[in-house]
Design a protein around this motif. Structure first.
Motif, PDB file in Angstrom:
ATOM      1  N   ASN A 242      -5.791   4.826   3.792  1.00  0.00           N
ATOM      2  CA  ASN A 242      -6.709   4.107   2.915  1.00  0.00           C
ATOM      3  C   ASN A 242      -8.100   4.735   2.895  1.00  0.00           C
ATOM      4  O   ASN A 242      -8.711   4.892   1.829  1.00  0.00           O
ATOM      5  CB  ASN A 242      -6.798   2.642   3.334  1.00  0.00           C
ATOM      6  N   VAL A 243      -8.619   5.092   4.049  1.00  0.00           N
ATOM      7  CA  VAL A 243      -9.976   5.640   4.119  1.00  0.00           C
ATOM      8  C   VAL A 243     -10.066   6.968   3.380  1.00  0.00           C
ATOM      9  O   VAL A 243     -10.987   7.189   2.572  1.00  0.00           O
ATOM     10  CB  VAL A 243     -10.415   5.804   5.583  1.00  0.00           C
ATOM     11  N   SER A 303      -8.020  -8.661   4.193  1.00  0.00           N
ATOM     12  CA  SER A 303      -9.101  -7.915   3.552  1.00  0.00           C
ATOM     13  C   SER A 303      -8.551  -6.891   2.567  1.00  0.00           C
ATOM     14  O   SER A 303      -9.082  -6.740   1.452  1.00  0.00           O
ATOM     15  CB  SER A 303      -9.958  -7.218   4.612  1.00  0.00           C
ATOM     16  N   PHE A 304      -7.504  -6.174   2.968  1.00  0.00           N
ATOM     17  CA  PHE A 304      -6.869  -5.235   2.039  1.00  0.00           C
ATOM     18  C   PHE A 304      -6.393  -5.952   0.778  1.00  0.00           C
ATOM     19  O   PHE A 304      -6.636  -5.505  -0.348  1.00  0.00           O
ATOM     20  CB  PHE A 304      -5.677  -4.541   2.708  1.00  0.00           C
ATOM     21  N   VAL A 388      -0.362   0.343  -4.899  1.00  0.00           N
ATOM     22  CA  VAL A 388       0.202   1.032  -3.734  1.00  0.00           C
ATOM     23  C   VAL A 388      -0.709   0.860  -2.526  1.00  0.00           C
ATOM     24  O   VAL A 388      -0.238   0.609  -1.403  1.00  0.00           O
ATOM     25  CB  VAL A 388       0.420   2.527  -4.047  1.00  0.00           C
ATOM     26  N   LEU A 389      -2.014   0.977  -2.737  1.00  0.00           N
ATOM     27  CA  LEU A 389      -2.957   0.765  -1.638  1.00  0.00           C
ATOM     28  C   LEU A 389      -2.843  -0.651  -1.098  1.00  0.00           C
ATOM     29  O   LEU A 389      -2.869  -0.872   0.119  1.00  0.00           O
ATOM     30  CB  LEU A 389      -4.383   1.048  -2.105  1.00  0.00           C
ATOM     31  N   ALA A 390      -2.713  -1.623  -1.991  1.00  0.00           N
ATOM     32  CA  ALA A 390      -2.549  -3.012  -1.538  1.00  0.00           C
ATOM     33  C   ALA A 390      -1.251  -3.176  -0.760  1.00  0.00           C
ATOM     34  O   ALA A 390      -1.192  -3.916   0.230  1.00  0.00           O
ATOM     35  CB  ALA A 390      -2.569  -3.954  -2.742  1.00  0.00           C
ATOM     36  N   ALA A 391      -0.214  -2.468  -1.172  1.00  0.00           N
ATOM     37  CA  ALA A 391       1.090  -2.588  -0.505  1.00  0.00           C
ATOM     38  C   ALA A 391       1.072  -2.048   0.917  1.00  0.00           C
ATOM     39  O   ALA A 391       1.925  -2.417   1.730  1.00  0.00           O
ATOM     40  CB  ALA A 391       2.156  -1.861  -1.319  1.00  0.00           C
ATOM     41  N   VAL A 394       1.464  -4.349   3.969  1.00  0.00           N
ATOM     42  CA  VAL A 394       2.744  -4.829   4.510  1.00  0.00           C
ATOM     43  C   VAL A 394       3.098  -4.123   5.821  1.00  0.00           C
ATOM     44  O   VAL A 394       3.319  -4.791   6.850  1.00  0.00           O
ATOM     45  CB  VAL A 394       3.865  -4.676   3.464  1.00  0.00           C
ATOM     46  N   PRO A 395       3.160  -2.783   5.847  1.00  0.00           N
ATOM     47  CA  PRO A 395       3.423  -2.149   7.152  1.00  0.00           C
ATOM     48  C   PRO A 395       2.310  -2.407   8.166  1.00  0.00           C
ATOM     49  O   PRO A 395       2.584  -2.474   9.375  1.00  0.00           O
ATOM     50  CB  PRO A 395       3.527  -0.652   6.820  1.00  0.00           C
ATOM     51  N   ALA A 396       1.078  -2.580   7.679  1.00  0.00           N
ATOM     52  CA  ALA A 396      -0.004  -2.912   8.608  1.00  0.00           C
ATOM     53  C   ALA A 396       0.274  -4.233   9.306  1.00  0.00           C
ATOM     54  O   ALA A 396       0.045  -4.367  10.520  1.00  0.00           O
ATOM     55  CB  ALA A 396      -1.338  -2.972   7.867  1.00  0.00           C
ATOM     56  N   ALA A 397       0.765  -5.205   8.554  1.00  0.00           N
ATOM     57  CA  ALA A 397       1.073  -6.515   9.144  1.00  0.00           C
ATOM     58  C   ALA A 397       2.261  -6.430  10.088  1.00  0.00           C
ATOM     59  O   ALA A 397       2.202  -6.909  11.229  1.00  0.00           O
ATOM     60  CB  ALA A 397       1.349  -7.523   8.023  1.00  0.00           C
TER      61      ALA A 397
END
Length: 419
Positions: A242-243, A303-304, A388-391, A394-397
């Motif tokens: 993301n960054v 936040s994402f 895609v960035l918002a998606a 899911v793996p972050a969670a």
């Protein structure tokens, strides 16, 4: 009358005064942190000035943009092997020497090949430093992991946005070579405490002051098989992806979907970057002292979703708010760094875990801007790239909550642990 019980840190170690017998190490850690982003952030703002003296084709500029995460990934995986052979302190000294050479070489480069070669040297040295800071914290400050991680990640945040602020004024006043080369002085200063520690390391080891454990073989192989390592690798990958994408594309995204001008887009990009500072100050302490890992993962995911959702649904309304939320999501970066220490028992294990996690994360980050750029070209807009960035939330969670489970790299997860 019984004596007072020793104060125990949240990490489970007897707490010592921060400066007691380890002032040099603390200064060394903080000074290394001050060098981990200057070499990256000081070049791009003045690349057009460099191009006046050294012809830089667009493809070469793109290569320079991809080199940092690629070098971080490659040298992240080899650093544990080097550190195991030569020790943490000697390895960081060599990395800083290479950093000085690379920064100086860039400032003196007569043509593009030398500029690229010197840049590889800079980014390789930074890649080694990235991996070694968590185990250095583990070795010298196992009782204050949260606090020292907060300090050095905060300094890293400052060293990310400070070089762009001074690069152009210095280049205007003294030329681009001075603007690039001045950061070598900071690297020289950072080497001083580590040289001092290397000089006295034999006496320290003989007295049993620091190295009270034997390095264990196969730590990298253990990390590559560990669910802890791969959970943290995914968490680190999400934040890095993301960054790097947002630094590459946020101004273009905002110009297209929100209709902002170049100046406002630059300010909003600075806002995005600045959100990393409060995260650096709060996240390691909340994770190490209070164990709020699940809460922090939840805040990041939310936040994402809010940030990218706002850019999709109402981009022109309170654009700054959506950018601020999107910039809060990467709080996973300091969270992953502190968890590298909290999920290992030994600094040898920390080296291996740090190397695997950061190598995977930066490798994925390297392809992020290209992937999103290709998707933008293919779809003719920014809706799918933002989706895609918002998606990635899911793996972050999923893996963030998995990384929150108690356990150590050396042990594997307890059979009865739950999310």
């Amino acid at each position: 009358m019984t004596g007072a019980l020793p104060v125990v840190s949240p990490e489970g170690m007897p707490r010592r005064p921060l400066w007691a017998g380890r002032t040099t190490a603390l200064l060394g850690i903080l000074l290394v942190a001050a060098n981990l982003r200057t070499g990256v952030a000081s070049l791009s703002p003045i690349i057009s000035r460099v191009d006046v003296d050294i012809a830089l084709p667009p493809a070469l500029v793109g290569l320079l943009g991809m080199l940092p995460p690629l070098c971080f990934a490659v040298f992240g995986i080899v650093t544990p092997l080097i550190a195991k052979r030569f020790g943490l302190e000697r390895t960081i000294v060599v990395a800083l020497v290479l950093l000085v050479a690379g920064l100086t070489g860039r400032s003196l480069a007569p043509e593009a090949v030398t500029l690229v070669a010197a840049s590889v040297l800079v980014f390789a040295a930074v890649g080694v430093g990235n991996v070694l800071l968590p185990p250095l914290v583990k070795k010298y400050f196992a009782d204050r992991v949260g606090l020292v991680t907060t300090l050095y990640v905060s300094i890293m945040s400052v060293s990310t946005f400070l070089p762009p602020l001074v690069a152009v004024p210095v280049a205007d006043a003294a030329g681009w070579r001075t603007s690039l080369g001045e950061w070598a002085v900071v690297a020289v200063i950072a080497a001083v405490p580590w040289v001092a520690l290397v000089v006295r390391s034999r006496a320290a080891q003989a007295g049993g002051e620091l190295d009270d454990e034997e390095p264990r073989a196969g730590q990298v192989r253990l990390a590559l098989r560990s669910p802890i390592a791969w959970s943290l690798a995914v968490v680190f990958s999400v934040t890095s992806f993301n960054v790097y994408v947002m630094f590459a594309w946020l101004p273009s995204i905002l110009s297209s979907v929100a209709g902002v001008g170049d100046a406002e887009a630059g300010v909003l990009l600075s806002l995005y970057a600045a959100m990393g500072l409060p995260a650096a100050l709060l996240v390691p302490l909340l994770a190490a002292r209070h164990g709020k890992v699940r809460l922090l993962v939840a805040v990041s995911v939310a936040s994402f979703l809010v940030g990218y959702g706002g850019l999709l649904v109402a981009p022109a309304f309170a654009t700054w708010l959506w950018v601020a939320f999107a910039g809060t999501g990467p709080l996973l970066f300091p969270l992953a760094l502190v968890l590298i220490n909290l999920r290992t028992r030994t600094h040898d294990g920390t080296i291996a875990l740090s190397g695997v996690v950061q190598s995977v994360g930066y490798l994925i980050a390297a392809v992020g801007p290209i992937l999103i750029g290709v998707l933008h070209e293919a779809t003719g807009g920014w809706t799918w790239p933002i989706a895609v960035l918002a998606a990635t939330a899911v793996p972050a969670a999923v893996f963030g909550f998995r990384a929150a489970r108690p356990g150590y790299l050396e042990d594997g997860y307890p059979a009865d642990s739950r999310v």
